[in-house]
Design a protein around this motif. Structure first.
Motif, PDB file in Angstrom:
ATOM      1  N   GLY A 113       0.801  -1.223   0.000  1.00 43.21           N
ATOM      2  CA  GLY A 113       0.000   0.000   0.000  1.00 43.21           C
ATOM      3  C   GLY A 113       0.829   1.265   0.000  1.00 43.21           C
ATOM      4  O   GLY A 113       0.368   2.330   0.398  1.00 43.21           O
ATOM      5  N   ILE A 114       2.057   1.180  -0.477  1.00 40.60           N
ATOM      6  CA  ILE A 114       2.997   2.314  -0.484  1.00 40.60           C
ATOM      7  C   ILE A 114       2.756   3.164  -1.723  1.00 40.60           C
ATOM      8  O   ILE A 114       2.752   2.664  -2.846  1.00 40.60           O
ATOM      9  CB  ILE A 114       4.463   1.824  -0.473  1.00 40.60           C
ATOM     10  CG1 ILE A 114       4.746   0.877   0.692  1.00 40.60           C
ATOM     11  CG2 ILE A 114       5.430   3.004  -0.513  1.00 40.60           C
ATOM     12  CD1 ILE A 114       4.555   1.464   2.055  1.00 40.60           C
ATOM     13  N   GLY A 115       2.605   4.464  -1.520  1.00 43.21           N
ATOM     14  CA  GLY A 115       2.439   5.382  -2.632  1.00 43.21           C
ATOM     15  C   GLY A 115       3.359   6.585  -2.562  1.00 43.21           C
ATOM     16  O   GLY A 115       3.333   7.446  -3.426  1.00 43.21           O
ATOM     17  N   HIS A 116       4.173   6.634  -1.506  1.00 45.73           N
ATOM     18  CA  HIS A 116       5.088   7.763  -1.303  1.00 45.73           C
ATOM     19  C   HIS A 116       6.464   7.198  -0.981  1.00 45.73           C
ATOM     20  O   HIS A 116       6.634   6.498   0.012  1.00 45.73           O
ATOM     21  CB  HIS A 116       4.572   8.619  -0.140  1.00 45.73           C
ATOM     22  CG  HIS A 116       5.462   9.775   0.212  1.00 45.73           C
ATOM     23  ND1 HIS A 116       5.195  10.593   1.265  1.00 45.73           N
ATOM     24  CD2 HIS A 116       6.607  10.263  -0.343  1.00 45.73           C
ATOM     25  CE1 HIS A 116       6.130  11.527   1.368  1.00 45.73           C
ATOM     26  NE2 HIS A 116       6.993  11.337   0.394  1.00 45.73           N
ATOM     27  N   LEU A 117       7.430   7.499  -1.813  1.00 46.02           N
ATOM     28  CA  LEU A 117       8.790   6.988  -1.638  1.00 46.02           C
ATOM     29  C   LEU A 117       9.697   8.080  -1.090  1.00 46.02           C
ATOM     30  O   LEU A 117       9.731   9.185  -1.613  1.00 46.02           O
ATOM     31  CB  LEU A 117       9.346   6.486  -2.964  1.00 46.02           C
ATOM     32  CG  LEU A 117       8.485   5.469  -3.711  1.00 46.02           C
ATOM     33  CD1 LEU A 117       9.190   5.017  -4.977  1.00 46.02           C
ATOM     34  CD2 LEU A 117       8.127   4.291  -2.822  1.00 46.02           C
ATOM     35  N   VAL A 118      10.438   7.739  -0.045  1.00 45.42           N
ATOM     36  CA  VAL A 118      11.454   8.619   0.528  1.00 45.42           C
ATOM     37  C   VAL A 118      12.785   8.021   0.096  1.00 45.42           C
ATOM     38  O   VAL A 118      13.168   6.936   0.548  1.00 45.42           O
ATOM     39  CB  VAL A 118      11.324   8.707   2.062  1.00 45.42           C
ATOM     40  CG1 VAL A 118      12.387   9.642   2.624  1.00 45.42           C
ATOM     41  CG2 VAL A 118       9.911   9.157   2.458  1.00 45.42           C
ATOM     42  N   LEU A 119      13.475   8.709  -0.804  1.00 50.01           N
ATOM     43  CA  LEU A 119      14.654   8.155  -1.461  1.00 50.01           C
ATOM     44  C   LEU A 119      15.954   8.543  -0.771  1.00 50.01           C
ATOM     45  O   LEU A 119      16.172   9.715  -0.457  1.00 50.01           O
ATOM     46  CB  LEU A 119      14.708   8.618  -2.918  1.00 50.01           C
ATOM     47  CG  LEU A 119      13.485   8.316  -3.781  1.00 50.01           C
ATOM     48  CD1 LEU A 119      13.701   8.845  -5.192  1.00 50.01           C
ATOM     49  CD2 LEU A 119      13.175   6.830  -3.804  1.00 50.01           C
ATOM     50  N   THR A 120      16.813   7.537  -0.580  1.00 50.44           N
ATOM     51  CA  THR A 120      18.183   7.720  -0.117  1.00 50.44           C
ATOM     52  C   THR A 120      19.052   6.763  -0.919  1.00 50.44           C
ATOM     53  O   THR A 120      18.544   5.784  -1.466  1.00 50.44           O
ATOM     54  CB  THR A 120      18.342   7.390   1.386  1.00 50.44           C
ATOM     55  OG1 THR A 120      18.159   5.975   1.589  1.00 50.44           O
ATOM     56  CG2 THR A 120      17.368   8.169   2.253  1.00 50.44           C
ATOM     57  N   GLY A 121      20.354   7.030  -0.971  1.00 50.16           N
ATOM     58  CA  GLY A 121      21.217   6.058  -1.619  1.00 50.16           C
ATOM     59  C   GLY A 121      22.436   6.634  -2.294  1.00 50.16           C
ATOM     60  O   GLY A 121      22.681   7.836  -2.290  1.00 50.16           O
ATOM     61  N   LEU A 122      23.166   5.713  -2.877  1.00 48.26           N
ATOM     62  CA  LEU A 122      24.433   6.000  -3.546  1.00 48.26           C
ATOM     63  C   LEU A 122      24.388   5.420  -4.958  1.00 48.26           C
ATOM     64  O   LEU A 122      24.136   4.236  -5.119  1.00 48.26           O
ATOM     65  CB  LEU A 122      25.592   5.339  -2.773  1.00 48.26           C
ATOM     66  CG  LEU A 122      25.733   5.766  -1.306  1.00 48.26           C
ATOM     67  CD1 LEU A 122      26.740   4.902  -0.588  1.00 48.26           C
ATOM     68  CD2 LEU A 122      26.088   7.231  -1.216  1.00 48.26           C
ATOM     69  N   ALA A 123      24.471   6.197  -5.913  1.00 46.82           N
ATOM     70  CA  ALA A 123      24.874   7.585  -5.976  1.00 46.82           C
ATOM     71  C   ALA A 123      23.684   8.439  -6.392  1.00 46.82           C
ATOM     72  O   ALA A 123      22.763   7.984  -7.066  1.00 46.82           O
ATOM     73  CB  ALA A 123      26.018   7.770  -6.960  1.00 46.82           C
ATOM     74  N   THR A 124      23.781   9.705  -6.050  1.00 45.61           N
ATOM     75  CA  THR A 124      22.748  10.669  -6.405  1.00 45.61           C
ATOM     76  C   THR A 124      22.532  10.679  -7.923  1.00 45.61           C
ATOM     77  O   THR A 124      21.390  10.707  -8.395  1.00 45.61           O
ATOM     78  CB  THR A 124      23.146  12.077  -5.927  1.00 45.61           C
ATOM     79  OG1 THR A 124      23.586  12.010  -4.577  1.00 45.61           O
ATOM     80  CG2 THR A 124      21.991  13.047  -6.049  1.00 45.61           C
ATOM     81  N   SER A 125      23.628  10.627  -8.684  1.00 47.74           N
ATOM     82  CA  SER A 125      23.539  10.678 -10.152  1.00 47.74           C
ATOM     83  C   SER A 125      23.265   9.312 -10.764  1.00 47.74           C
ATOM     84  O   SER A 125      23.123   9.200 -11.981  1.00 47.74           O
ATOM     85  CB  SER A 125      24.831  11.246 -10.739  1.00 47.74           C
ATOM     86  OG  SER A 125      25.922  10.412 -10.397  1.00 47.74           O
ATOM     87  N   GLY A 126      23.166   8.279  -9.933  1.00 50.15           N
ATOM     88  CA  GLY A 126      22.904   6.923 -10.411  1.00 50.15           C
ATOM     89  C   GLY A 126      21.533   6.454  -9.968  1.00 50.15           C
ATOM     90  O   GLY A 126      20.508   6.866 -10.516  1.00 50.15           O
ATOM     91  N   VAL A 127      21.517   5.621  -8.945  1.00 49.80           N
ATOM     92  CA  VAL A 127      20.265   5.004  -8.492  1.00 49.80           C
ATOM     93  C   VAL A 127      19.223   6.023  -8.065  1.00 49.80           C
ATOM     94  O   VAL A 127      18.031   5.842  -8.328  1.00 49.80           O
ATOM     95  CB  VAL A 127      20.525   3.964  -7.374  1.00 49.80           C
ATOM     96  CG1 VAL A 127      20.991   4.612  -6.076  1.00 49.80           C
ATOM     97  CG2 VAL A 127      19.284   3.115  -7.118  1.00 49.80           C
ATOM     98  N   VAL A 128      19.620   7.105  -7.420  1.00 48.51           N
ATOM     99  CA  VAL A 128      18.616   8.068  -6.944  1.00 48.51           C
ATOM    100  C   VAL A 128      17.953   8.769  -8.134  1.00 48.51           C
ATOM    101  O   VAL A 128      16.722   8.826  -8.230  1.00 48.51           O
ATOM    102  CB  VAL A 128      19.226   9.083  -5.948  1.00 48.51           C
ATOM    103  CG1 VAL A 128      18.169  10.076  -5.481  1.00 48.51           C
ATOM    104  CG2 VAL A 128      19.845   8.358  -4.753  1.00 48.51           C
TER     105      VAL A 128
END
Length: 182
Positions: A113-128
């Motif tokens: 039931g997830i509709g809002h993603l809080v994004l973190t990770g490595l790298a900003t220019s890659g996966v994020v």
């Protein structure tokens, strides 16, 4: 209100070793702890391949990986211990840069039931970046924790978090996000 989940993406030993900020994983650990305390699911996304890397042969980005890299048993593929998953938390394995490509992430999120993603990770220019773009196209609401992301190029990180991401996501800090949970 749309149910959120905190995504911790590519925070794996071999990747975090390249992050020059020694405060990165402790800061991210605070976000993970706060999410858990607030009942916000934490979903881990990791890059991973089969032995022999058959999935990488057509990929200019991944085809040059050393034998055994990011396969089961590779210590570099392990999630950093500062943010290690707890029992019952989802770990999604992806095969490309975006957290959605070659994974069942969308199924895990929609099933919860997830509709809002809080994004973190490595790298900003890659996966994020790649995940943000694909998630926006999939109609997820988005937040990026700017200091919960990192990039080898600080200027690229700055431009993305200050100029590009705000077009599709709320951009905030770990501390401000934690303060908003209470």
């Amino acid at each position: 209100m749309t149910k959120p989940a905190l995504l911790v993406m590519d925070v794996q030993q071999a990747i975090t070793e390249r992050v020059p900020d020694p405060g990165y994983t402790p800061r991210l650990a605070r976000a993970v702890a706060a999410a858990r305390a607030a009942g916000v699911p934490v979903v881990y996304v990791v890059v991973g391949f089969r032995p022999g890397h058959p999935e990488t042969r057509s990929s200019p980005m991944f085809s040059g990986l050393p034998e055994g890299a990011f396969t089961e048993g590779d210590p570099g593929a392990a999630i950093h211990p500062d943010v290690a998953p707890e029992p019952g938390e989802s770990i999604v394995t992806k095969k490309r840069v975006s957290a959605f490509t070659g994974s069942d992430l969308d199924l895990v999120l929609r099933g919860g039931g997830i509709g809002h993603l809080v994004l973190t990770g490595l790298a900003t220019s890659g996966v994020v970046l790649s995940t943000l773009r694909q998630a926006a196209d999939l109609d997820y609401r988005l937040t990026v924790l700017a200091d919960g992301c990192g990039d080898a190029d600080p200027e690229v990180h700055r431009v993305l978090t200050e100029k590009v991401f705000p077009r599709q996501a709320e951009v905030t800090t770990v501390d401000d996000w934690i303060a908003g949970l209470s």
